[in-house]
Design a protein around this motif. Sequence first.
Motif, PDB file in Angstrom:
ATOM      1  N   MET A 169      32.736  37.635  25.629  1.00 63.94           N
ATOM      2  CA  MET A 169      32.588  37.082  26.982  1.00 63.94           C
ATOM      3  C   MET A 169      31.750  35.809  26.948  1.00 63.94           C
ATOM      4  N   LEU A 170      32.264  34.786  27.599  1.00 64.10           N
ATOM      5  CA  LEU A 170      31.525  33.526  27.713  1.00 64.10           C
ATOM      6  C   LEU A 170      31.081  33.398  29.162  1.00 64.10           C
ATOM      7  N   ARG A 171      29.775  33.234  29.343  1.00 68.83           N
ATOM      8  CA  ARG A 171      29.278  33.115  30.722  1.00 68.83           C
ATOM      9  C   ARG A 171      28.756  31.705  30.953  1.00 68.83           C
ATOM     10  N   LEU A 172      29.371  31.031  31.910  1.00 73.43           N
ATOM     11  CA  LEU A 172      28.954  29.667  32.256  1.00 73.43           C
ATOM     12  C   LEU A 172      28.441  29.711  33.688  1.00 73.43           C
ATOM     13  N   GLY A 173      27.161  29.960  33.816  1.00 78.49           N
ATOM     14  CA  GLY A 173      26.570  30.042  35.151  1.00 78.49           C
ATOM     15  C   GLY A 173      27.201  31.147  35.965  1.00 78.49           C
ATOM     16  N   ARG A 174      27.862  30.771  37.044  1.00 80.41           N
ATOM     17  CA  ARG A 174      28.390  31.775  37.980  1.00 80.41           C
ATOM     18  C   ARG A 174      29.709  32.381  37.540  1.00 80.41           C
ATOM     19  N   GLN A 175      30.294  31.913  36.462  1.00 75.71           N
ATOM     20  CA  GLN A 175      31.596  32.438  36.044  1.00 75.71           C
ATOM     21  C   GLN A 175      31.535  32.996  34.622  1.00 75.71           C
ATOM     22  N   SER A 176      32.336  34.054  34.399  1.00 74.32           N
ATOM     23  CA  SER A 176      32.488  34.589  33.042  1.00 74.32           C
ATOM     24  C   SER A 176      33.948  34.497  32.644  1.00 74.32           C
ATOM     25  N   PHE A 177      34.165  34.280  31.351  1.00 68.70           N
ATOM     26  CA  PHE A 177      35.526  34.101  30.848  1.00 68.70           C
ATOM     27  C   PHE A 177      35.744  35.004  29.645  1.00 68.70           C
ATOM     28  N   ALA A 178      36.915  35.655  29.615  1.00 66.75           N
ATOM     29  CA  ALA A 178      37.257  36.511  28.477  1.00 66.75           C
ATOM     30  C   ALA A 178      37.376  35.657  27.218  1.00 66.75           C
ATOM     31  N   ASP A 179      37.189  36.275  26.070  1.00 68.22           N
ATOM     32  CA  ASP A 179      37.108  35.532  24.810  1.00 68.22           C
ATOM     33  C   ASP A 179      38.416  34.840  24.422  1.00 68.22           C
ATOM     34  N   ASP A 180      39.530  35.275  24.994  1.00 70.61           N
ATOM     35  CA  ASP A 180      40.784  34.614  24.613  1.00 70.61           C
ATOM     36  C   ASP A 180      41.181  33.507  25.592  1.00 70.61           C
ATOM     37  N   ARG A 181      40.333  33.234  26.573  1.00 68.63           N
ATOM     38  CA  ARG A 181      40.631  32.143  27.509  1.00 68.63           C
ATOM     39  C   ARG A 181      40.224  30.806  26.915  1.00 68.63           C
ATOM     40  N   LEU A 182      41.158  29.854  26.910  1.00 62.15           N
ATOM     41  CA  LEU A 182      40.831  28.490  26.494  1.00 62.15           C
ATOM     42  C   LEU A 182      40.590  27.665  27.754  1.00 62.15           C
TER      43      LEU A 182
ATOM     44  N   ALA B 117      14.512  30.451  23.512  1.00 67.47           N
ATOM     45  CA  ALA B 117      13.849  29.917  24.709  1.00 67.47           C
ATOM     46  C   ALA B 117      14.245  30.693  25.965  1.00 67.47           C
ATOM     47  N   GLY B 118      15.260  31.557  25.834  1.00 66.49           N
ATOM     48  CA  GLY B 118      15.630  32.380  26.982  1.00 66.49           C
ATOM     49  C   GLY B 118      16.974  32.072  27.595  1.00 66.49           C
ATOM     50  N   VAL B 119      17.746  31.163  26.979  1.00 58.59           N
ATOM     51  CA  VAL B 119      19.108  30.935  27.469  1.00 58.59           C
ATOM     52  C   VAL B 119      19.937  32.147  27.042  1.00 58.59           C
ATOM     53  N   PRO B 120      20.721  32.720  27.957  1.00 58.49           N
ATOM     54  CA  PRO B 120      21.514  33.897  27.573  1.00 58.49           C
ATOM     55  C   PRO B 120      22.430  33.581  26.384  1.00 58.49           C
ATOM     56  N   ARG B 121      22.457  34.476  25.410  1.00 54.18           N
ATOM     57  CA  ARG B 121      23.246  34.254  24.200  1.00 54.18           C
ATOM     58  C   ARG B 121      24.705  33.980  24.514  1.00 54.18           C
ATOM     59  N   GLU B 122      25.243  34.655  25.532  1.00 56.66           N
ATOM     60  CA  GLU B 122      26.660  34.477  25.867  1.00 56.66           C
ATOM     61  C   GLU B 122      26.910  33.184  26.652  1.00 56.66           C
ATOM     62  N   SER B 123      25.857  32.384  26.794  1.00 56.46           N
ATOM     63  CA  SER B 123      25.981  31.131  27.548  1.00 56.46           C
ATOM     64  C   SER B 123      25.682  29.908  26.689  1.00 56.46           C
ATOM     65  N   VAL B 124      25.801  30.060  25.387  1.00 60.47           N
ATOM     66  CA  VAL B 124      25.500  28.942  24.490  1.00 60.47           C
ATOM     67  C   VAL B 124      26.765  28.533  23.747  1.00 60.47           C
ATOM     68  N   LEU B 125      27.082  27.242  23.823  1.00 55.97           N
ATOM     69  CA  LEU B 125      28.242  26.679  23.125  1.00 55.97           C
ATOM     70  C   LEU B 125      27.757  25.735  22.028  1.00 55.97           C
TER      71      LEU B 125
ATOM     72  N   ALA C  43      34.025  30.063  12.860  1.00 59.74           N
ATOM     73  CA  ALA C  43      33.629  31.273  12.117  1.00 59.74           C
ATOM     74  C   ALA C  43      32.150  31.619  12.286  1.00 59.74           C
ATOM     75  N   THR C  44      31.356  30.706  12.827  1.00 61.82           N
ATOM     76  CA  THR C  44      29.949  31.043  13.080  1.00 61.82           C
ATOM     77  C   THR C  44      29.822  32.087  14.182  1.00 61.82           C
ATOM     78  N   GLY C  45      30.883  32.223  14.986  1.00 65.02           N
ATOM     79  CA  GLY C  45      30.832  33.169  16.086  1.00 65.02           C
ATOM     80  C   GLY C  45      30.394  32.543  17.403  1.00 65.02           C
ATOM     81  N   TRP C  46      29.767  31.365  17.337  1.00 60.46           N
ATOM     82  CA  TRP C  46      29.403  30.676  18.583  1.00 60.46           C
ATOM     83  C   TRP C  46      30.647  30.030  19.161  1.00 60.46           C
ATOM     84  N   PRO C  47      30.847  30.098  20.461  1.00 60.55           N
ATOM     85  CA  PRO C  47      32.019  29.429  21.040  1.00 60.55           C
ATOM     86  C   PRO C  47      31.926  27.919  20.852  1.00 60.55           C
ATOM     87  N   VAL C  48      33.057  27.323  20.464  1.00 55.40           N
ATOM     88  CA  VAL C  48      33.065  25.896  20.123  1.00 55.40           C
ATOM     89  C   VAL C  48      33.689  25.084  21.251  1.00 55.40           C
ATOM     90  N   LEU C  49      32.995  24.028  21.646  1.00 51.04           N
ATOM     91  CA  LEU C  49      33.519  23.040  22.591  1.00 51.04           C
ATOM     92  C   LEU C  49      33.904  21.803  21.789  1.00 51.04           C
TER      93      LEU C  49
END
Lengths: 201, 286
Positions: B1-14, B175-183, B209-215
Motif C-alpha cells: 500500500m502506498l499512502r500519499l496524504g489523504r489517498q492510499s493506492f494498492a501496490d499494483d496501481r501505476l 524522522a517520523g514520515v510514515p514508511r508507506e509514504s516514502v518514494l 528491488a529495494t522495495g521502496w516505491p519508485v517515482l
Amino acid sequence: VRAAVVPLTPLLVRSESGLADPVADLRDEAITAVRELAEGVSRLTVLCPVDIVGAPADYWWPSGRAGSGALSEQIARHLVDLAGVEVDLDVVLVSEVGPVPAGEALLVLGDGTACRSQAAPGFIDERAFPFDDLIADALEGGDGDALARLDQDLAAELLVTGRHTFAMLGAAKLSARRPVEAELRYRDDPFGMTYFVAIWS
Amino acid sequence: MLRLGRQSFADDRLLVMAIVNRTRDSFYDQGATYAEDAALERVRQVVAEGADIVDIGGVKAGPGPEVSAYEELRVTAGFVARVRSEFPDLVISVDTWRAAVGRAVCQEGADLMNDAWGGHDPGLIEVAAEFGVAYCCTHTAGATPRQPPHRVTYRDVVRSAIDDTVALAERCVAAGVPRESVLIDPAHDFEKTTWHSLELTRRLDEMVATGWPVLVSLSNKDFVGETLDQPTQGRLTGTLAATAISAWHGARVYRAHQVVETRQVLDMVASIRGLRPPASSTRALA
C-alpha cells in the motif's frame, strides 16, 4: 619555455558524445599541438588540474568506456595516443599553483571560463567574457606575466579549470627569461565554456 | 500500500503525476501556466484526463533568475488552497526543496513533498513528518539546487542512486514520515549525463528491488532530446518509450506533462505484464 595548452573536456574522447562529434576541429588542433610539442623530445611534463570543479580527480566515463583516474590525466594520455608520439609522461597533478617542475616540454591542461551561455555549466556571468579575452591575449602573446598574475579568486568563480596550470605556465615563462613564439590555434565556446589550444615554442 | 496524504493506492496501481508549473520559465511549457487561472485550468484538464496526482512547482529546476522563498510561497501556497477547495480528494504534490514552502503548502492541504533536490534542506523532511504527508527522495548526488551538472562522474550511477535515495528514505522514516509514504526517484538528468540517465532507465529494476516505491520523472527531458536529437517539443515519443521500459521494470509513479499518452502506455504495459485485463476483449471470443 616550450609548451602546448589543451582543454580537458571529456568530449575530446570521440565516443563520449555519441553519434555526433561536435568538437572534431578542437580535437584535431589539440592532437596537432601535442604532436608538435613532442617533436624531438623524449618526455613531456604534463600539468593536470585536479580536485576543482570541472577537473575531477577520479573520473569514470559515463558511457561505460574503461578508465579511471584524473580526468585531465586521462585526456592528456588520450591525446598523446591520438598524436601517435612516443614520449614518456611526467604527470603533475595540480590542485593549487605550485612550483614549476623541470622539463623541456610542458603539456598544460586547462579550460577557460564556463559561464558564457544559459546552458553553460556555470550559467551566464558577464565577467567571463573579458576574463577569457585576457587568457586568450596572454596565450597568443606569450605573456607569462599575465598568466602568472591571473585573478585566482575570480577564475574560481568562473569555473576556469586552467587557473592553476595556466599560472604555472606563466611562471615558467617568467623564470626562463626568454621570449617565446606563441600561437593561439583555437578558441571557441561551443557549450558556453571556453576551450583554448595554444603552442609556445 | 502506498499512502500519499489523504489517498492510499494498492501496490499494483501505476500512478500518473501531472506537472503543473507556476513558473515563468520552465523548460517545457515556458510559463504557459504561470498565471493562477491558467494553472487551475491545467489542473482541471489533467484531472479529467485521469491524473492521480498533480505536482505543483514554483521554481524552474534549471538555472535562471532567482526565485526567492517568498516568491515561491506566493505562487504555490494560495494555489494549493484553491486546488484543494475544488478537488477535496485529489493528491496534491508540491515540487520544492524549501522547508518554509513545504510548511505553508502542507497547511493548505498538500499531500506530498516532491523534494527535487535530494534533502538539500533537511527541514523539509521534518515538515513532512509533522504533517504526516508523503515525501519523495531524489538522487542529486549532493548538487546545489538549480546548478547544472558539469563533468559529473560515478563509479556506478545506479549504485549511487540506490545508496543515496534509500539512505534519505530511512532518514524520512526515522524522522517520523510514515514508511508507506516514502518514494524514491533516480532523478534523470539531475547531476547526470545522458549516458547516466539511460543506464538508470535500463537498470531501473535494481532500484525497484529495494522495495521502496519508485517515482520516475522522464517527461521531455534532455536525455530524451539528446538521445533522439529532438528539441523540447519533439520528445514525447522518446519519453513514452522510457515510460514503457520503466513500467516494465516496476516503477510506480510517473511525473509527466502528457497525461493521456502516459496513462495509455502504463495501461498497455500493465496489460502486457498481466496485471491489468484489457478494457475489452471480444476479438475471436464471440
